[in-house]
Design an enzyme around this catalytic site. Structure first.
Site, mmCIF file in Angstrom:
data_model
loop_
_atom_site.group_PDB
_atom_site.id
_atom_site.type_symbol
_atom_site.label_atom_id
_atom_site.label_comp_id
_atom_site.label_asym_id
_atom_site.label_seq_id
_atom_site.Cartn_x
_atom_site.Cartn_y
_atom_site.Cartn_z
ATOM 1 N N HIS A 67 32.438 -10.759 -9.672
ATOM 2 C CA HIS A 67 30.990 -10.770 -9.469
ATOM 3 C C HIS A 67 30.290 -10.142 -10.666
ATOM 4 C CE1 HIS A 67 30.923 -6.426 -8.216
ATOM 5 N NE2 HIS A 67 32.100 -6.718 -7.689
ATOM 6 N N ASP A 69 26.988 -9.078 -10.271
ATOM 7 C CA ASP A 69 25.989 -8.136 -9.766
ATOM 8 C C ASP A 69 26.587 -6.740 -9.648
ATOM 9 O OD1 ASP A 69 27.630 -9.111 -7.649
ATOM 10 O OD2 ASP A 69 26.165 -8.465 -6.143
ATOM 11 N N ASP A 100 33.349 -1.750 -11.717
ATOM 12 C CA ASP A 100 33.102 -2.642 -10.574
ATOM 13 C C ASP A 100 31.981 -3.621 -10.902
ATOM 14 O OD1 ASP A 100 33.147 -3.749 -8.055
ATOM 15 O OD2 ASP A 100 32.173 -2.059 -7.072
ATOM 16 N N GLU A 134 28.047 -10.290 -4.436
ATOM 17 C CA GLU A 134 29.154 -9.561 -3.826
ATOM 18 C C GLU A 134 28.714 -8.199 -3.324
ATOM 19 O OE1 GLU A 134 32.736 -7.216 -3.142
ATOM 20 O OE2 GLU A 134 31.082 -6.753 -4.497
ATOM 21 N N GLU A 135 27.832 -7.542 -4.079
ATOM 22 C CA GLU A 135 27.381 -6.206 -3.699
ATOM 23 C C GLU A 135 26.251 -6.248 -2.677
ATOM 24 O OE1 GLU A 135 29.091 -3.820 -4.337
ATOM 25 O OE2 GLU A 135 29.910 -3.837 -6.362
ATOM 26 N N GLU A 163 38.664 -6.804 -8.460
ATOM 27 C CA GLU A 163 38.136 -5.562 -7.891
ATOM 28 C C GLU A 163 38.945 -4.355 -8.372
ATOM 29 O OE1 GLU A 163 35.516 -4.896 -6.172
ATOM 30 O OE2 GLU A 163 34.845 -6.943 -5.787
ATOM 31 N N HIS A 349 30.457 2.827 -7.890
ATOM 32 C CA HIS A 349 29.218 3.097 -7.160
ATOM 33 C C HIS A 349 28.700 4.513 -7.388
ATOM 34 C CE1 HIS A 349 29.681 -0.396 -4.016
ATOM 35 N NE2 HIS A 349 30.125 -0.734 -5.222
#
Length: 376
Positions: A67, A69, A100, A134-135, A163, A349
């Site tokens: 991803h 995003d 990520d 995805e997020e 991931e 994150h």
């Protein structure tokens, strides 16, 4: 310190692609892949951008999925290095998405470029599947691409999702499955009334309590070789008007199952309803399945990845199904062998998300060598 993988990772990180924004990442990637012979297919859905890019027409088909995003940065002033500056300090690349998962996406692409220089006519096909959802809710992203592939009978044999999987050092963990996620919104009915006149009311919190205790104590399954036992957890309880002298008329409970392949969606639902019914509750219950469990056992992909990691990283990676959900759950419905392998997950994150530059080089090498084993 520079390399093709680092340079590409920095280019992607510098694009402020907070979900569902893509900020031009996929267009940049598509143009780069087109130069080495990939056929690009953009598959936007609503505000979400998706890219399916494929080299070759024969099988087997190996897909790298990821991803573009990222999650919000949080307070930017608390970052040691600006979250979208992609700065390198003491061999560490800082930035939102470094781990990520723009670092993995960069490693995918450079690995493919390196591989095709050596094998311009591979026996199989290579594809990339990228989304900007995805997020976020994950309803207009990877799942839509997979649906399109299924509709036209386009096969995927192997899939590596980039991931961040590793715990202490790159190479220590492969995710070969994930638990399912099943949520419920339960509303138990009572009769609102004055606290001083409980005989004229019916407190739903009191009625719910014995059932809640039983649900919390229930053994749903014992798990299996790859999965821990299924877990049922309450995430929120709401009831009442806020006044201390009012018995509430309803109580709402939000709960979630993280369930293994030892249980099924239907079986879990049936057992919950049986407990609630046996306790004589008046209730409404809405269910939401956000992901089914999946598992990839020993096979060509797992075996190749483990062998490559042993040779490259000097360790045998652990196979794990821990953690939350990923887009692998959508791909597993169409592809028999799906694994996740990427960098360290310790800072994802978080403020000051980062990844060692050398780890990106290792990832790139691992991805390239898996291509050598499966589609050369």
């Amino acid at each position: 310190m520079t390399s093709p993988t680092l340079t590409l990772a920095q280019e992607l990180i510098r694009r402020n692609s907070i979900t569902p924004e893509d900020a031009g990442c996929q267009q940049y990637i598509a143009e780069r892949l087109a130069k080495i012979g990939f056929a690009n297919e953009h598959m936007p859905h609503k505000e979400v951008l998706n890219l399916w890019s494929r080299f070759g027409t024969s099988g087997p088909v190996l897909v790298f999925a990821g991803h573009t995003d990222v999650v919000p940065t949080g307070p930017a002033e608390r970052w040691q290095h600006p979250p979208f500056a992609a700065e390198v300090h003491d061999g560490i690349l800082y930035g939102r998405g470094a781990a990520d998962m723009k670092g993995s996406v960069a490693a995918f692409i450079v690995a493919v470029e390196n591989f095709l220089k050596k094998h311009p006519n591979p026996k199989g096909s290579i594809a990339l599947l990228l989304t900007s959802d995805e997020e976020g809710p994950a309803v207009e992203g990877t799942v839509r691409v997979v649906e399109a592939l299924q509709a036209r009978n386009e096969v995927i044999d192997y899939c590596i999702v980039g991931e961040p999987t590793c715990e202490k050092t790159v190479g220590d963990t492969i995710k070969n499955g994930r638990r399912g996620s099943l949520s419920g919104t339960l509303v138990v009915q009572g009769i609102q009334g004055h606290i001083a006149y409980p005989h004229l009311a019916d407190n739903p919190v009191h009625r719910l309590a014995p059932a809640l205790t039983e649900l919390a104590a229930t053994e749903w399954d014992q798990g299996n070789e790859f999965f821990p036992p299924t877990s049922w957890q309450v995430s929120n309880i709401r009831g009442g008007t806020g006044a201390t002298n009012v018995i509430p008329g309803t109580v709402e409970v939000l709960f979630n199952f993280r369930f293994s392949t030892a249980s099924t969606e239907e079986g879990l639902k049936a057992r919950v309803h049986e407990i609630l019914d046996r306790h004589g509750l008046k209730y409404q219950l809405q269910w939401e399945l956000s992901g089914e469990p999946y598992l990839t056992g020993s096979g060509a992909l797992v075996d190749a990845l483990r062998e490559v990691i042993r040779g490259t990283c000097g360790m045998t990676p652990e196979l794990s199904t821990s953690g939350g959900t990923s887009d692998g759950r959508f791909i597993a419905k169409h592809c028999p062998e799906v694994v996740e392998f990427g960098p360290l997950n310790a800072t994802i994150h978080k403020i000051d998300e980062h990844v060692p530059v050398n780890d990106l080089e290792i990832l790139c090498k691992v991805y390239e060598m898996v291509l050598e084993k499966l589609v050369a």
